[in-house]
Design an enzyme around this catalytic site. Structure first.
Site, PDB file in Angstrom:
ATOM      1  N   ASN A 237     -23.675  10.190 -12.700  1.00 21.65           N
ATOM      2  CA  ASN A 237     -24.804  11.114 -12.502  1.00 21.65           C
ATOM      3  C   ASN A 237     -26.161  10.488 -12.802  1.00 21.65           C
ATOM      4  OD1 ASN A 237     -24.060  11.098 -15.239  1.00 21.65           O
ATOM      5  ND2 ASN A 237     -25.003  13.081 -15.577  1.00 21.65           N
TER       6      ASN A 237
ATOM      7  N   GLY B 113     -18.471  10.601 -19.805  1.00 27.70           N
ATOM      8  CA  GLY B 113     -17.832  11.111 -18.594  1.00 27.70           C
ATOM      9  C   GLY B 113     -17.228  12.475 -18.859  1.00 27.70           C
TER      10      GLY B 113
ATOM     11  N   THR C  95     -14.562  15.576 -19.801  1.00 27.91           N
ATOM     12  CA  THR C  95     -13.777  15.873 -20.998  1.00 27.91           C
ATOM     13  C   THR C  95     -12.307  15.467 -20.829  1.00 27.91           C
ATOM     14  OG1 THR C  95     -15.294  17.588 -21.715  1.00 27.91           O
ATOM     15  CG2 THR C  95     -13.033  17.780 -22.518  1.00 27.91           C
ATOM     16  N   ALA C  96     -11.750  15.685 -19.652  1.00 28.94           N
ATOM     17  CA  ALA C  96     -10.334  15.330 -19.454  1.00 28.94           C
ATOM     18  C   ALA C  96     -10.151  13.811 -19.565  1.00 28.94           C
ATOM     19  CB  ALA C  96      -9.863  15.824 -18.084  1.00 28.94           C
ATOM     20  N   THR C  97     -11.075  13.056 -18.980  1.00 27.88           N
ATOM     21  CA  THR C  97     -10.988  11.586 -19.091  1.00 27.88           C
ATOM     22  C   THR C  97     -11.158  11.168 -20.545  1.00 27.88           C
ATOM     23  OG1 THR C  97     -12.098  11.524 -16.947  1.00 27.88           O
ATOM     24  CG2 THR C  97     -11.788   9.420 -18.052  1.00 27.88           C
TER      25      THR C  97
ATOM     26  N   GLU D 106     -18.932  10.802 -25.116  1.00 20.94           N
ATOM     27  CA  GLU D 106     -19.960  11.770 -24.696  1.00 20.94           C
ATOM     28  C   GLU D 106     -19.415  12.473 -23.471  1.00 20.94           C
ATOM     29  OE1 GLU D 106     -22.698  12.328 -26.312  1.00 20.94           O
ATOM     30  OE2 GLU D 106     -22.534  10.649 -27.702  1.00 20.94           O
TER      31      GLU D 106
ATOM     32  N   CYS E  59     -25.514  16.294 -17.657  1.00 22.88           N
ATOM     33  CA  CYS E  59     -24.666  16.956 -18.657  1.00 22.88           C
ATOM     34  C   CYS E  59     -25.472  17.930 -19.504  1.00 22.88           C
ATOM     35  CB  CYS E  59     -24.005  15.907 -19.542  1.00 22.88           C
ATOM     36  SG  CYS E  59     -25.167  14.756 -20.258  1.00 22.88           S
TER      37      CYS E  59
ATOM     38  N   GLU F 100     -24.742   8.975 -30.113  1.00 18.96           N
ATOM     39  CA  GLU F 100     -25.450   7.790 -29.646  1.00 18.96           C
ATOM     40  C   GLU F 100     -26.914   7.928 -30.074  1.00 18.96           C
ATOM     41  OE1 GLU F 100     -24.535   8.023 -25.373  1.00 18.96           O
ATOM     42  OE2 GLU F 100     -23.055   6.450 -25.713  1.00 18.96           O
TER      43      GLU F 100
HETATM   44  P1  NDP Z   1     -15.249  10.779 -15.200  1.00 21.77           P
HETATM   45  O1  NDP Z   1     -14.682  11.160 -16.514  1.00 21.77           O
HETATM   46  O2  NDP Z   1     -14.467  11.068 -13.985  1.00 21.77           O
HETATM   47  O3  NDP Z   1     -15.594   9.235 -15.149  1.00 21.77           O
HETATM   48  C1  NDP Z   1     -16.440   8.593 -16.071  1.00 21.77           C
HETATM   49  C2  NDP Z   1     -16.141   7.104 -16.073  1.00 21.77           C
HETATM   50  O4  NDP Z   1     -14.836   6.900 -16.587  1.00 21.77           O
HETATM   51  C3  NDP Z   1     -16.151   6.470 -14.688  1.00 21.77           C
HETATM   52  O5  NDP Z   1     -16.630   5.161 -14.789  1.00 21.77           O
HETATM   53  C4  NDP Z   1     -14.689   6.526 -14.334  1.00 21.77           C
HETATM   54  O6  NDP Z   1     -14.356   5.617 -13.325  1.00 21.77           O
HETATM   55  C5  NDP Z   1     -14.071   6.148 -15.664  1.00 21.77           C
HETATM   56  N1  NDP Z   1     -12.667   6.487 -15.817  1.00 21.77           N
HETATM   57  C6  NDP Z   1     -11.934   7.434 -15.182  1.00 21.77           C
HETATM   58  N2  NDP Z   1     -10.639   7.388 -15.590  1.00 21.77           N
HETATM   59  C7  NDP Z   1     -10.557   6.412 -16.527  1.00 21.77           C
HETATM   60  C8  NDP Z   1      -9.506   5.869 -17.327  1.00 21.77           C
HETATM   61  N3  NDP Z   1      -8.249   6.305 -17.250  1.00 21.77           N
HETATM   62  N4  NDP Z   1      -9.789   4.871 -18.178  1.00 21.77           N
HETATM   63  C9  NDP Z   1     -11.037   4.400 -18.283  1.00 21.77           C
HETATM   64  N5  NDP Z   1     -12.080   4.839 -17.529  1.00 21.77           N
HETATM   65  C10 NDP Z   1     -11.849   5.839 -16.672  1.00 21.77           C
HETATM   66  O7  NDP Z   1     -16.679  11.494 -15.147  1.00 21.77           O
HETATM   67  P2  NDP Z   1     -17.696  11.494 -13.932  1.00 21.77           P
HETATM   68  O8  NDP Z   1     -18.027  10.109 -13.513  1.00 21.77           O
HETATM   69  O9  NDP Z   1     -17.180  12.476 -12.917  1.00 21.77           O
HETATM   70  O10 NDP Z   1     -19.006  12.072 -14.637  1.00 21.77           O
HETATM   71  C11 NDP Z   1     -19.260  13.412 -14.777  1.00 21.77           C
HETATM   72  C12 NDP Z   1     -18.911  13.885 -16.181  1.00 21.77           C
HETATM   73  O11 NDP Z   1     -19.633  13.145 -17.134  1.00 21.77           O
HETATM   74  C13 NDP Z   1     -19.273  15.320 -16.410  1.00 21.77           C
HETATM   75  O12 NDP Z   1     -18.229  15.987 -17.055  1.00 21.77           O
HETATM   76  C14 NDP Z   1     -20.471  15.239 -17.339  1.00 21.77           C
HETATM   77  O13 NDP Z   1     -20.662  16.351 -18.138  1.00 21.77           O
HETATM   78  C15 NDP Z   1     -20.167  14.028 -18.113  1.00 21.77           C
HETATM   79  N6  NDP Z   1     -21.390  13.492 -18.710  1.00 21.77           N
HETATM   80  C16 NDP Z   1     -21.571  13.602 -20.063  1.00 21.77           C
HETATM   81  C17 NDP Z   1     -22.746  13.164 -20.647  1.00 21.77           C
HETATM   82  C18 NDP Z   1     -22.953  13.239 -22.123  1.00 21.77           C
HETATM   83  O14 NDP Z   1     -23.824  12.543 -22.615  1.00 21.77           O
HETATM   84  N7  NDP Z   1     -22.205  14.034 -22.869  1.00 21.77           N
HETATM   85  C19 NDP Z   1     -23.819  12.598 -19.830  1.00 21.77           C
HETATM   86  C20 NDP Z   1     -23.509  12.516 -18.436  1.00 21.77           C
HETATM   87  C21 NDP Z   1     -22.329  12.955 -17.905  1.00 21.77           C
HETATM   88  P3  NDP Z   1     -14.288   6.149 -11.791  1.00 21.77           P
HETATM   89  O15 NDP Z   1     -15.633   6.624 -11.419  1.00 21.77           O
HETATM   90  O16 NDP Z   1     -13.864   4.957 -11.054  1.00 21.77           O
HETATM   91  O17 NDP Z   1     -13.235   7.247 -11.793  1.00 21.77           O
END
Ligand code: NDP
Length: 480
Positions: free
Chosen positions: A151, A227, A229-231, A249, A283, A461
């Site tokens: 994002n 990223g 929450t599930a990840t 985060e 987020c 952070e």
């Molecule tokens: P994801 O959780 O899908 O992905 C985040 C990152 O993790 C990507 O680089 C992704 O790779 C990687 N990833 C996915 N699966 C794995 C795994 N098994 N092991 C290691 N890395 C993995 O999130 P999104 O990219 O869809 O981002 C959106 C989310 O991020 C939203 O829920 C948002 O709220 C959150 N977010 C939180 C913030 C905060 O500061 N709290 C700030 C910004 C966003 P790939 O893209 O290749 O799947």
């Protein structure tokens, strides 16, 4: 077709298995470049380069380390136009946003930690009566992993890398596969800035293969992840038995509490931003809006009018307020929540439909959408949508507002609009969130702790919190 390469040991490298992933331009819905589909071998190579670079980088005098980070910051600023355009094309966000926010902040991240590392201190304790002194060494951890989402691609990627490097670690980093371009351009900048070989390694690829190889690498001792929450839960489960340090985060479903005694015009224009900036894909967006009943009808009318006036268009168009969503699957996911809202009894007050932009007919555009709901126990009020969709609901008392604000699994941020000091303090103290803004939104001071509670994450952070995360404290006790 343009190719993006991994950056390993100071050089650009194709993935060992020669596998590539399509990279889409969301404004036109078409592939415009290819990125490496890196394997565990690529991650291992990145790890080995980082491991080799660690002894020298961790012993590099602070001033010199600081100079390298400052140089990266300056080069990001010098290349602002190129980076901002690349970000807008890769992510779909308006160019005006990447030019004014994303790229300047990426530079600030490096500049901030270039300064912070020279000011970072640790504690000393004199054990009076025992002729002893204790002091704490803050030592870099070693090779650390940084994984970031799509994002705010360069903004969040650098928010992790800069403190990790500042603290003396070497890094294996993976940007989101959906928005890899500016991380690739950052590698070019690192080469120009004279970052020593292997200090930063950027490996592109899918989360569940490349990302997975980073999180389960036995010698990568800390993971900083932003990223979903599930990840985050999956990463915690994988990393915990290896006792890795973790900073997570995660998602948010942030309340925006609007009281009748607020500065109305400032609240209204800020609420428009906190709802729909970056197509609502931040987020910190305030996706649950609660309004005191005395001003509810007025707010509803004014907010709908302002939302309808937002211009949806191509990211590079200077007039655009709302660009494209990041991917087709994300667009469809966000749209599905609008359908769920209708089925659950919500009222779509404005928006709700796909948009066809002339000349960009296959792009991923959606109208900014306001949904009125009375029962906050429904999916649109409970689940993170992460798109240009907000709910609005009236409330009658402070306690009711607070109860609704806290009635979700997330706890990232909260915005409170009131000119009553007692009320703002009471609300700020009792709301379950890591970050609270009163009469403003997303005003960031990089020294402050950043992160969420509940299902929004673990750890903080920002500022010295980040430097603490990326170092291992060691207490030394000397009796004399
Ligand atoms: P994801 O959780 O899908 O992905 C985040 C990152 O993790 C990507 O680089 C992704 O790779 C990687 N990833 C996915 N699966 C794995 C795994 N098994 N092991 C290691 N890395 C993995 O999130 P999104 O990219 O869809 O981002 C959106 C989310 O991020 C939203 O829920 C948002 O709220 C959150 N977010 C939180 C913030 C905060 O500061 N709290 C700030 C910004 C966003 P790939 O893209 O290749 O799947």
């Amino acid at each position: 077709m343009k190719k993006i390469f991994n950056y390993i040991n100071g050089e650009f490298k194709a993935p060992i298995e020669d596998q590539w992933i399509d990279n889409y331009n969301p404004s036109i819905g078409d592939v415009y470049s290819l990125l490496p589909n890196s394997s565990t071998v690529d991650v291992q190579n990145a790890y080995e380069a980082a491991e080799k670079a660690f002894p020298e980088w961790s012993e590099t005098p602070l001033e010199q380390r600081s100079k390298v980070l400052s140089k990266i910051a300056s080069l990001i600023t010098e290349n602002l136009d190129q980076l901002a355009k690349a970000e807008a094309i890769d992510n779909g966000k308006p160019l005006s946003l990447s030019t004014s926010i994303d790229i300047p902040r990426a530079s600030s991240n490096f500049q901030f930690f270039a300064h912070a590392l020279t000011q970072f201190a640790s504690e000393a304790h004199e054990s009076t009566g025992f002729n002893a002194i204790n002091f704490t060494l803050r030592q870099p951890i070693g090779v650390v992993g940084c994984i970031s989402p799509w994002n705010l691609p360069l903004y969040l990627f650098t928010w992790k890398i800069a403190p990790a490097l500042a603290a003396g670690n070497t890094v294996v980093a993976k940007p989101s596969e959906i928005t890899p371009m500016t991380a690739y351009l950052l590698a070019e900048i690192c080469i120009k800035a004279g970052v020593p070989k292997g200090v930063l390694n950027i490996v592109h690829g899918l989360g569940n293969t490349t990302g997975q190889a980073i999180i389960e690498h036995p010698k990568i001792k800390a993971i900083s992840f932003t990223g979903g929450t599930a990840t985050g839960a999956h990463i915690a489960k994988t990393a915990a038995p290896m006792f890795k340090k973790l900073s997570l985060e995660l998602g948010g479903k942030n309340p925006n509490l609007i009281f009748a005694d607020c500065d109305y015009e400032k609240m209204l224009s800020t609420t428009l931003r906190s709802s729909f900036a970056n197509q609502g894909q931040i987020c910190l967006c305030g996706s649950r809006i609660y309004v005191e009943r005395a001003i509810y009808d007025k707010f509803k009318t004014d907010f709908i009018a302002k939302t309808n006036a937002l211009k949806i268009g191509a990211p590079l168009d200077a007039e655009t307020n709302i660009g494209a969503l990041v991917s087709k699957s994300h667009l469809e996911k966000v749209k599905s929540y609008i359908d769920i809202a209708t089925a659950e009894g919500g009222t779509i007050l404005c928006g709700g439909n796909y948009v066809t932009v002339k000349g960009y007919e296959n792009g991923y555009y959606l109208q900014p959408t306001i949904i009125e709901i009375n029962n906050t126990n429904c999916r649109v009020a409970q689940e993170e949508i992460f798109g240009p969709v907000v709910t609005i609901t009236p409330f009658d008392s402070d306690d009711e507002a607070l109860a609704m604000a806290n009635d979700v699994r997330y706890g990232l941020s909260c915005t409170i609009w009131t000119n009553n000091l007692n009320r703002s303090m009471y609300m700020a103290k009792h709301v379950q969130a890591g970050i609270v803004w009163v009469n403003t939104w997303m005003m960031r001071d990089l020294r402050t702790a950043f992160g969420g509670t509940k299902d929004s994450g673990v750890g903080r952070e920002g500022g010295f919190e980040a430097l603490r995360f990326f170092t291992e404290p060691k207490n030394i006790c000397i009796q004399y």
